[in-house]
Design a protein around this motif. Structure first.
Motif, PDB file in Angstrom:
ATOM      1  N   SER A 666      42.519  33.901  40.576  1.00  0.00           N
ATOM      2  CA  SER A 666      42.550  32.430  41.044  1.00  0.00           C
ATOM      3  C   SER A 666      42.510  32.389  42.910  1.00  0.00           C
ATOM      4  N   GLU A 667      41.802  30.904  42.675  1.00  0.00           N
ATOM      5  CA  GLU A 667      41.734  31.036  44.901  1.00  0.00           C
ATOM      6  C   GLU A 667      42.929  31.670  45.303  1.00  0.00           C
ATOM      7  N   GLN A 668      43.786  30.695  44.634  1.00  0.00           N
ATOM      8  CA  GLN A 668      45.544  31.161  45.730  1.00  0.00           C
ATOM      9  C   GLN A 668      45.655  33.340  45.631  1.00  0.00           C
ATOM     10  N   GLU A 669      44.966  33.843  44.185  1.00  0.00           N
ATOM     11  CA  GLU A 669      45.531  34.580  43.830  1.00  0.00           C
ATOM     12  C   GLU A 669      44.789  35.964  45.009  1.00  0.00           C
ATOM     13  N   PHE A 670      43.091  35.767  44.929  1.00  0.00           N
ATOM     14  CA  PHE A 670      42.527  36.616  46.165  1.00  0.00           C
ATOM     15  C   PHE A 670      43.182  36.639  47.338  1.00  0.00           C
ATOM     16  N   TYR A 671      43.590  35.133  48.041  1.00  0.00           N
ATOM     17  CA  TYR A 671      44.399  34.875  49.070  1.00  0.00           C
ATOM     18  C   TYR A 671      45.302  35.974  49.237  1.00  0.00           C
TER      19      TYR A 671
END
Length: 683
Positions: A666-671
Motif C-alpha cells: 500500500s502507499e503507507q507500507e511503501f513509505y
C-alpha cells in the motif's frame, strides 16, 4: 430550375463544402486557415440563402452541426442531453433583436440576463460523483466527445475533489493563458517545430493528446460556466434557480469561474458590459473572442428550449477582429540559441489592438512561401491571440511591380556557416554551434536568465557589452569575470560591477536541475531538467547515461534522449561542464540529502508498477521519487516486476500482480519501508 436558381444552388453547395472544410481544420486538426469573422461571414451567407430559397434547405446542413469529429483512439463519451453551440450576433442591433425576441417569447418587457466573458478555448464536459472527478470529455460533435479524463487530471486548476460531495455534470472551457502561449510558441520555434496559431489551438492541441504527459507539460487552465444536470438528488439543486447563482455555487465548491460575470436587468446594462469589455479584454491573460448573454432564470431557460444546434435563451456576442494594413519594409533573419533561423517582417509602424507595431513574426520559410510575403508588399496584420503581431495575408492588388519572392538564406547571416533543414522540422538551423556569435549570445542570455542560473544584472545589454569587449567567448567564461574586468565596460561603475560579481558568485549554488536547464539542450525544459537531476542525482551520472538509461525515465522520449546524449558527447560541451565543476558550480541534486555519493539509490535496477490514486502525494510525484531512488517505473506488471504500489481503485494491474505473486504494498507500507531505510521524501 432557372439559371438564377442554378447559380444559387451552386453557391449554397460551395458554401457548405467550404464551411465543412473549415470546421475540419478548426475542430479536428486545430489548424484554422481563416479568422472567426471570415468563418462567421460564410455561415451568415449560407443561412441567408437557405432562408431566401427554402427549396434548397436541408435538415443535415452543415450550419446545424456542432463541433467536430471524435477521435475513436481516445475513447468515446456519449452526451444526453446533447452539448449545444451558440448562435452569434455581431453588433448592437443584432443583440437588441435577440433581447426583444426573448422578451416576446416570455411576454416580458425587461427579461434579466447574466453576461459572461466567452473564453476562447476547448469546451469540456466533466462529471463529478459525490465530489470526485470521474469523467471528462471534449464537446466533439455535441452527441459524443473524446474521453480526456486522464489529460484533464493533469490540469492543476481543475480539482480532483470538490469542497462539497455533489454529483453533477458541468461544462467549462480549457484554455491556455496568453503568457504560457507565448512561452510555448517561442520554445517550439526555437526547436524548429511548427507554432500554434493562437492560444485556443494550443489548448486544443495540448488537451487532445493520447499521452497525458504532453498535456501535463503544457500550462493549461480552465473556467466553468454551466451546471448541465444533477446526476443524483441534491439539496443544492433546488436552491439554485438562476445562472448567476449557479456560477457562485461552482466557485463555492472549488471550481474556477471567470470572475467578471455580471447580472443585468436591462438592455442598457448589457450594452454597458459589452462596451466595457470590448476594450478592457486586452488586459486579461486569456483570450476572449466575445461575450455570452444568458437568460438568468433557469426555469425560463427550460421554457424557451433550444433548436437543433443552439439554445434560444442565450447568444454569443462576437468582438470584431482588428486587422490593419501596412507595408513590409524588410524581412530580417535572426538566429536563436539552438541555431534556428527565424524570419521577421519589418513593418511601417501601425497601431493595432492598443499598441504600435513595427515587427511581425513570419515563423519560417513555409509561412513566407504559403502567404507569398515580399519586401514592398502591403499586408494585413493582427495580433495572434491579441498578443503576437503576425502577417495574416498579402493585399496583392496593391503589390508594386518590382517585388520579388523572398529567398531564404543558404548560409547563416551571423557567422556564414551552412544552414540545414532537418527532416520533419519546419525551421532551418545554422551549423556553426557556439562558433556562431548569434547562438553564443542567445546561449549566454538563456544561461543567465531567471529560470536558469538567475544571474541578476546579466541581461541582453550586459551580455552584448561582455561579448563586444571580448571578455567571454563561452558559458564558463562568466565565472572567470572579476570586478576589475567589469569596470572596463561602458556604464559600469564600482557598485554595479560589485553587484554583478556577487550575483555571479551566488549563482554557483543554484540547483543541478537549474544548471541542466541553463546548458540549453534541445527539448530539455525546466520539467525535464528536474526529472534528469532527480533521477541521476549528479552531473557525472547524467554525463555517463546511455540512450537506454534516459529512455527508462518516465516522460523522457526518444527525441529528448537523443538530444541529451548528443549534447553531452560533444567535446566542447564536455569541456565547458568540466570547467564549471572546477569553478565551483553545484553538480549534485538537492534531493540527495545527507548522501551525496548516491548510496540512497536503494531501488536501483528494480522494476516497480504504481497503480491507482494516492493520498499523501500525487502519483506523478511518487513515480518521480521512485526514479530518484534508482527504480524503473513500469507501465505493466510482469514476472520481472519487483513490487506493485497500489493506491485507491488500482484496477486490473492489482489482479495481475496477485496472479504472478508479485509483492503488493500500500502507499503507507511503501513509505514505511523507505523510512526504515532512513529515507524520507524531499520535494
Amino acid at each position: 430550375m432557372t439559371s438564377n436558381e442554378e447559380a444559387i444552388a451552386a453557391r449554397i453547395k460551395e458554401l457548405r463544402e467550404s464551411i465543412a472544410y473549415h470546421n475540419h481544420r478548426y475542430y479536428d486538426l486545430d489548424q484554422p486557415e481563416i479568422t472567426d469573422a471570415e468563418y462567421d461571414a460564410l455561415v451568415q451567407e449560407l443561412m441567408r440563402l437557405e432562408e431566401q430559397y427554402p427549396q434548397f434547405k436541408s435538415t443535415e446542413s452543415v450550419i446545424n452541426q456542432v463541433g467536430g469529429q471524435v477521435n475513436p483512439a481516445m475513447g468515446v463519451v456519449s452526451f444526453s442531453p446533447p452539448v449545444l453551440s451558440l448562435n452569434n450576433v455581431h453588433n448592437a442591433d443584432e443583440l437588441h433583436e435577440f433581447y426583444n425576441r426573448v422578451g416576446q417569447m416570455l411576454a416580458e418587457d425587461t427579461p434579466k440576463f447574466t453576461c459572461e466573458l466567452k473564453i476562447d478555448g476547448l469546451s469540456v464536459v466533466i462529471r463529478y460523483h459525490e465530489g470526485q472527478l470521474v469523467q471528462a470529455a471534449t464537446r466533439g460533435d455535441g452527441l459524443s466527445g473524446e474521453d480526456v479524463t486522464q489529460n484533464v487530471r493533469m490540469i492543476r486548476s481543475i480539482p480532483q475533489i470538490l469542497h462539497q460531495p455533489v454529483s453533477f455534470e458541468i461544462r467549462g472551457e480549457v484554455y491556455m493563458p496568453r503568457s504560457a502561449f507565448m512561452a510555448l510558441n517561442a520554445k517550439r520555434e526555437e526547436e524548429g517545430q511548427s507554432v500554434f496559431a493562437n492560444p485556443r489551438n494550443a489548448a486544443a492541441g495540448s488537451l487532445r493528446q493520447l499521452d497525458p504527459a504532453v498535456t501535463a507539460s503544457r500550462e493549461l487552465s480552465a473556467f466553468f460556466y454551466q451546471i448541465r444536470q444533477w446526476t443524483q438528488d441534491s439539496q443544492f439543486s433546488s436552491q439554485i434557480t438562476t445562472q448567476h447563482q449557479a456560477l457562485e455555487f461552482l466557485r463555492t465548491v472549488g471550481l474556477p469561474v471567470e470572475p467578471h460575470f455580471a447580472y443585468c436587468e436591462s438592455f442598457d446594462e448589457i450594452m454597458d458590459y459589452v462596451q466595457k469589455w470590448d476594450s478592457k479584454r486586452q488586459t486579461l491573460d486569456y483570450d476572449t473572442d466575445g461575450l455570452v448573454i444568458k437568460l438568468d432564470d433557469l426555469s425560463k431557460q427550460a421554457i424557451l428550449g433550444e433548436t437543433q444546434k443552439a439554445p434560444r435563451w442565450a447568444v454569443a456576442y462576437k468582438f470584431p477582429p482588428e486587422e490593419v494594413l501596412t507595408e513590409v519594409l524588410a524581412i530580417e533573419i535572426s538566429v536563436g540559441r539552438t541555431g534556428v533561423l527565424t524570419p521577421t517582417a519589418i513593418l511601417k509602424p501601425v497601431h493595432v489592438a492598443g499598441t504600435t507595431v513595427s515587427r511581425a513574426s513570419l515563423h519560417n520559410e513555409d509561412i513566407i512561401r504559403e502567404r507569398d510575403v515580399r519586401v514592398g508588399d502591403f499586408v494585413f496584420i493582427r495580433k495572434a491571440g491579441e498578443i503576437i503581431p503576425e502577417v495574416v495575408r498579402v493585399e496583392k492588388t496593391l503589390r508594386p511591380p518590382h517585388t520579388v519572392p523572398f529567398e531564404f538564406p543558404k548560409t547563416c547571416p551571423a557567422c556564414g556557416s551552412d544552414v540545414v533543414r532537418l527532416p520533419g522540422e519546419a525551421a532551418y538551423r545554422c551549423t556553426g554551434g557556439m562558433a556562431c556569435p548569434a547562438q553564443l549570445r542567445e546561449a549566454l542570455i538563456h544561461f543567465a536568465s531567471r529560470d536558469a542560473m538567475d544571474i541578476e544584472g546579466m541581461g541582453e545589454k550586459t551580455v552584448d557589452l561582455l561579448l563586444n569587449a571580448g571578455l567571454i567567448k563561452r558559458v564558463d567564461d562568466i565565472y572567470r569575470l572579476k570586478e576589475e574586468d567589469l569596470l572596463k565596460l561602458p556604464r559600469f561603475g564600482k557598485l554595479s560591477a560589485k553587484k554583478l560579481a556577487q550575483s555571479i558568485e551566488q549563482s554557483k549554488s543554484r540547483s543541478l536541475s537549474r544548471l541542466i536547464f541553463a546548458l540549453g539542450m534541445r527539448y530539455v525544459g525546466q520539467r525535464v531538467a528536474s526529472l534528469l537531476a532527480s533521477h541521476f542525482g549528479t552531473m557525472e551520472r547524467l554525463e555517463a547515461a546511455t540512450y537506454e538509461d534516459l529512455l527508462a525515465i518516465p516522460d523522457v522520449g526518444e527525441r529528448i534522449a537523443d538530444s541529451v546524449v548528443t549534447f553531452l558527447s560533444q567535446p566542447l560541451n564536455k569541456e565547458v561542464i568540466a570547467n564549471l565543476k572546477s569553478l565551483g558550480l553545484k553538480m549534485i541534486d538537492d534531493t540527495i540529502s545527507g548522501d551525496q555519493d548516491g548510496s540512497q539509490k536503494v531501488l536501483s535496477g528494480q522494476s516497480i508498477v504504481v497503480t491507482g490514486s494516492f493520498v499523501q502525494m500525487p502519483r506523478k510525484n511518487l513515480e518521480a521519487w521512485i526514479a530518484q531512488l534508482g527504480g524503473k517505473v513500469a507501465s505493466s506488471v510482469s514476472s520481472r516486476t519487483a513490487m506493485v504500489i497500489a493506491g485507491d481503485k488500482p484496477g486490473s494491474k492489482l489482479e495481475k500482480a496477485k496472479e504472478l505473486q508479485v509483492p503488493i504494498l500500500s502507499e503507507q507500507e511503501f513509505y514505511e519501508r523507505m523510512a526504515n531505510l532512513g529515507i524520507r521524501y524531499s520535494q
